[in-house]
Design a protein around this motif. Structure first.
Motif, PDB file in Angstrom:
ATOM      1  N   THR A  64       0.824  -1.210   0.000  1.00  0.00           N
ATOM      2  CA  THR A  64       0.000   0.000   0.000  1.00  0.00           C
ATOM      3  C   THR A  64       0.857   1.258   0.000  1.00  0.00           C
ATOM      4  OG1 THR A  64      -1.756  -1.176   1.187  1.00  0.00           O
ATOM      5  CG2 THR A  64      -1.820   1.219   1.235  1.00  0.00           C
ATOM      6  N   SER A  65       1.914   1.243   0.794  1.00  0.00           N
ATOM      7  CA  SER A  65       2.780   2.421   0.888  1.00  0.00           C
ATOM      8  C   SER A  65       3.584   2.657  -0.387  1.00  0.00           C
ATOM      9  CB  SER A  65       3.740   2.264   2.071  1.00  0.00           C
ATOM     10  OG  SER A  65       3.034   2.172   3.297  1.00  0.00           O
ATOM     11  N   ALA A  66       3.992   1.564  -1.045  1.00  0.00           N
ATOM     12  CA  ALA A  66       4.888   1.682  -2.190  1.00  0.00           C
ATOM     13  C   ALA A  66       4.165   1.976  -3.497  1.00  0.00           C
ATOM     14  CB  ALA A  66       5.705   0.403  -2.343  1.00  0.00           C
ATOM     15  N   ALA A  67       2.889   1.603  -3.603  1.00  0.00           N
ATOM     16  CA  ALA A  67       2.186   1.678  -4.885  1.00  0.00           C
ATOM     17  C   ALA A  67       2.185   3.066  -5.527  1.00  0.00           C
ATOM     18  CB  ALA A  67       0.762   1.157  -4.730  1.00  0.00           C
ATOM     19  N   PRO A  68       1.900   4.151  -4.789  1.00  0.00           N
ATOM     20  CA  PRO A  68       1.903   5.463  -5.455  1.00  0.00           C
ATOM     21  C   PRO A  68       3.250   5.817  -6.066  1.00  0.00           C
ATOM     22  CG  PRO A  68       0.770   5.585  -3.342  1.00  0.00           C
ATOM     23  CD  PRO A  68       1.443   4.256  -3.383  1.00  0.00           C
ATOM     24  N   GLY A  69       4.343   5.528  -5.352  1.00  0.00           N
ATOM     25  CA  GLY A  69       5.667   5.833  -5.868  1.00  0.00           C
ATOM     26  C   GLY A  69       6.015   4.978  -7.083  1.00  0.00           C
ATOM     27  N   ILE A  70       5.593   3.720  -7.074  1.00  0.00           N
ATOM     28  CA  ILE A  70       5.850   2.849  -8.217  1.00  0.00           C
ATOM     29  C   ILE A  70       5.118   3.370  -9.447  1.00  0.00           C
ATOM     30  CG2 ILE A  70       5.434   0.546  -9.161  1.00  0.00           C
ATOM     31  CD1 ILE A  70       5.904  -0.548  -6.324  1.00  0.00           C
ATOM     32  N   ALA A  71       3.858   3.755  -9.262  1.00  0.00           N
ATOM     33  CA  ALA A  71       3.078   4.281 -10.386  1.00  0.00           C
ATOM     34  C   ALA A  71       3.705   5.561 -10.929  1.00  0.00           C
ATOM     35  CB  ALA A  71       1.639   4.529  -9.951  1.00  0.00           C
ATOM     36  N   ALA A  72       4.145   6.433 -10.023  1.00  0.00           N
ATOM     37  CA  ALA A  72       4.782   7.680 -10.462  1.00  0.00           C
ATOM     38  C   ALA A  72       6.082   7.399 -11.195  1.00  0.00           C
ATOM     39  CB  ALA A  72       5.037   8.583  -9.256  1.00  0.00           C
ATOM     40  N   GLY A  73       6.863   6.427 -10.699  1.00  0.00           N
ATOM     41  CA  GLY A  73       8.123   6.084 -11.337  1.00  0.00           C
ATOM     42  C   GLY A  73       7.928   5.514 -12.728  1.00  0.00           C
ATOM     43  N   ALA A  74       6.877   4.732 -12.902  1.00  0.00           N
ATOM     44  CA  ALA A  74       6.584   4.172 -14.224  1.00  0.00           C
ATOM     45  C   ALA A  74       6.277   5.281 -15.218  1.00  0.00           C
ATOM     46  CB  ALA A  74       5.419   3.193 -14.123  1.00  0.00           C
ATOM     47  N   LYS A  75       5.489   6.252 -14.786  1.00  0.00           N
ATOM     48  CA  LYS A  75       5.102   7.342 -15.687  1.00  0.00           C
ATOM     49  C   LYS A  75       6.294   8.228 -16.029  1.00  0.00           C
ATOM     50  CE  LYS A  75       0.472   7.324 -13.650  1.00  0.00           C
ATOM     51  NZ  LYS A  75      -0.462   8.024 -12.732  1.00  0.00           N
ATOM     52  N   SER A  76       7.117   8.555 -15.030  1.00  0.00           N
ATOM     53  CA  SER A  76       8.241   9.467 -15.279  1.00  0.00           C
ATOM     54  C   SER A  76       9.353   8.818 -16.093  1.00  0.00           C
ATOM     55  CB  SER A  76       8.805   9.980 -13.949  1.00  0.00           C
ATOM     56  OG  SER A  76       9.356   8.921 -13.190  1.00  0.00           O
ATOM     57  N   SER A  77       9.473   7.495 -16.015  1.00  0.00           N
ATOM     58  CA  SER A  77      10.545   6.796 -16.723  1.00  0.00           C
ATOM     59  C   SER A  77      10.208   6.521 -18.184  1.00  0.00           C
ATOM     60  CB  SER A  77      10.847   5.463 -16.037  1.00  0.00           C
ATOM     61  OG  SER A  77       9.750   4.559 -16.198  1.00  0.00           O
ATOM     62  N   GLY A  78       8.952   6.672 -18.534  1.00  0.00           N
ATOM     63  CA  GLY A  78       8.537   6.350 -19.892  1.00  0.00           C
ATOM     64  C   GLY A  78       8.447   4.866 -20.157  1.00  0.00           C
ATOM     65  N   ALA A  79       8.296   4.076 -19.092  1.00  0.00           N
ATOM     66  CA  ALA A  79       8.211   2.620 -19.249  1.00  0.00           C
ATOM     67  C   ALA A  79       7.014   2.246 -20.125  1.00  0.00           C
ATOM     68  CB  ALA A  79       8.086   1.946 -17.888  1.00  0.00           C
ATOM     69  N   GLN A  80       7.270   1.348 -21.061  1.00  0.00           N
ATOM     70  CA  GLN A  80       6.209   0.862 -21.940  1.00  0.00           C
ATOM     71  C   GLN A  80       5.585  -0.428 -21.428  1.00  0.00           C
ATOM     72  OE1 GLN A  80       9.128   0.798 -25.116  1.00  0.00           O
ATOM     73  NE2 GLN A  80       7.877   2.221 -26.317  1.00  0.00           N
ATOM     74  N   ALA A  81       6.269  -1.088 -20.494  1.00  0.00           N
ATOM     75  CA  ALA A  81       5.753  -2.321 -19.901  1.00  0.00           C
ATOM     76  C   ALA A  81       6.204  -2.404 -18.456  1.00  0.00           C
ATOM     77  CB  ALA A  81       6.241  -3.541 -20.680  1.00  0.00           C
TER      78      ALA A  81
END
Length: 390
Positions: free
Chosen positions: A216-233
């Motif tokens: 629960t604590s990590a999910a927001p940061g993971i989602a933000a990191g995915a968006k900022s990194s340009g991850a496609q998968a």
């Protein structure tokens, strides 16, 4: 999880209880070998080590299913003479070592099983000096090597298959999301190797403590990191018995779904079937053995034995299929490592597979996508090792 052959961890989602029924329990002591299940005058003597005698109902079901699958495979060989002898290990390393030694003393040319990683390792060590190889029903590559081969699908095999498919779909920028535990770290490393081998790049990594609060604590940061990194998968190590139900939903709640960046799973997302209905996994990809071949096996097994096969029982069938394919090369002694690692591989109820010199394996896997609560194959399993994914 590191292996389907360990006690299930408590799920962080709502479906853990259903999943746990498919996971093998830990074992306690029991008895010795049972009688021969094959023809005493067989040309090849095979020892099958099963976890019967542990006192666990799940182990008895598994032992019965492995024996049934092996005998079905022998019947399908059409006249091949295999002397199958079954030995009970009770799921205990010391018992497995003793049974392996006894099997070799009684003439075994190859050993199928045992199931659990520690007992498979013990069995291999016990008979290493004899030249007899062990085809273990484990997927834990830590025990692979020397005379021990693991038959179960490995993280590396799955990661290579999915990473290669992702790149062919134009998704070369990968973010890895993993549990902060042994299985998660091993999965992360396998994904890194798979992405590198496919020619892609890992653009970000996210992780979480293996607890409900940790996810629960990590999910927001993971989602933000995915968006900022340009991850496609987003390649997740989580399994259905652990964090997958929760992490997939929380990522979706934070605006990250397969519509934004393709979700990819290192583990099977269709077992139990209830997983397929989870909102967070819709659109996700995962790998699995050739479903058409396995469905045929399930139907034949059900018809023959009036019960469903255990999910890993097909590994016993595959082992006998490989031995049957090598019978023309088998002499009076142990089946050699050179024969077992032939490049063309073998065909079993899980599709094509081959054993590698380092004790690991390669399996021809299909890629499926979850659509509307169903697993739909979007890239078929190859039928030879010149096919897709190899």
């Amino acid at each position: 999880m590191l292996s389907v052959f360990k006690r299930a961890r408590k799920s962080l989602g709502a479906i853990g209880a259903a999943t746990a029924a498919l996971i093998l329990a830990a074992c306690v002591p029991s008895a010795g070998p049972v009688g021969s299940g094959g023809t005493p005058s067989g040309n090849v003597q095979v020892a099958l080590l099963v976890p019967s005698g542990s006192g666990q109902a799940s182990d008895e079901l598994l032992a019965r299913s492995l024996q049934n699958a092996a005998r079905m495979a022998i019947a399908d060989l059409g006249g091949a003479k295999i002397d199958l002898r079954v030995y009970n290990t009770a799921g205990r390393p010391a018992q497995a070592a003793a049974m392996a030694s006894q099997a070799v003393a009684e003439g075994a040319q190859i050993i199928l099983g045992p199931v659990f990683a520690q007992e498979a390792n013990a069995a291999g060590v016990a008979v290493a000096g004899s030249g007899v190889n062990v085809l273990a029903f484990s997927n834990n590559t830590d025990i692979a090597g020397n005379n021990v081969f693991v038959m179960g699908p490995t993280f590396d095999n799955t990661a290579r298959r999915l990473a290669s498919f992702a790149l062919r779909q134009g998704k070369s920028k990968i973010m890895i999301v993993h549990d902060r535990n042994t299985a998660g770290e091993l999965g992360r490393a396998a994904i890194e190797r798979g992405v590198g081998a496919a020619g892609g790049s890992v653009v970000a990594t996210g992780s979480y403590d293996f607890s409900q609060q940790g996810v629960t604590s990590a999910a927001p940061g993971i989602a933000a990191g995915a968006k900022s990194s340009g991850a496609q998968a987003i390649f997740l190590t989580a399994d259905t018995a652990g964090a997958l139900p929760l992490i997939s939903q929380l990522l979706a709640d934070n605006g990250l779904t397969s519509n934004a960046a393709q979700f990819v799973g290192l583990t099977r997302w269709d077992i139990p079937a209830a997983t397929l209905g989870l909102p967070g996994v819709q659109g996700g990809w995962f790998a699995l053995p050739d479903p058409a071949l396995y469905a045929q096996y399930q139907n034949r097994y059900q018809s023959s034995f009036n019960e469903a096969p255990h999910p890993i029982s097909g590994l016993a069938y595959d082992g006998i299929a490989a031995i049957g394919a090598l019978m023309g090369k088998a002499g009076a002694g142990p089946i050699s490592k050179q024969a077992l690692t032939q490049g063309a591989g073998f065909v079993g109820v899980n599709g094509i597979f081959r054993l590698r010199g380092d004790g690991t394996n390669e399996r021809g896997l299909a890629v499926a996508q979850i659509r509307g609560g169903r697993a739909v194959v979007i890239d078929a399993a190859p039928r030879s090792f010149a096919g897709a994914g190899f």
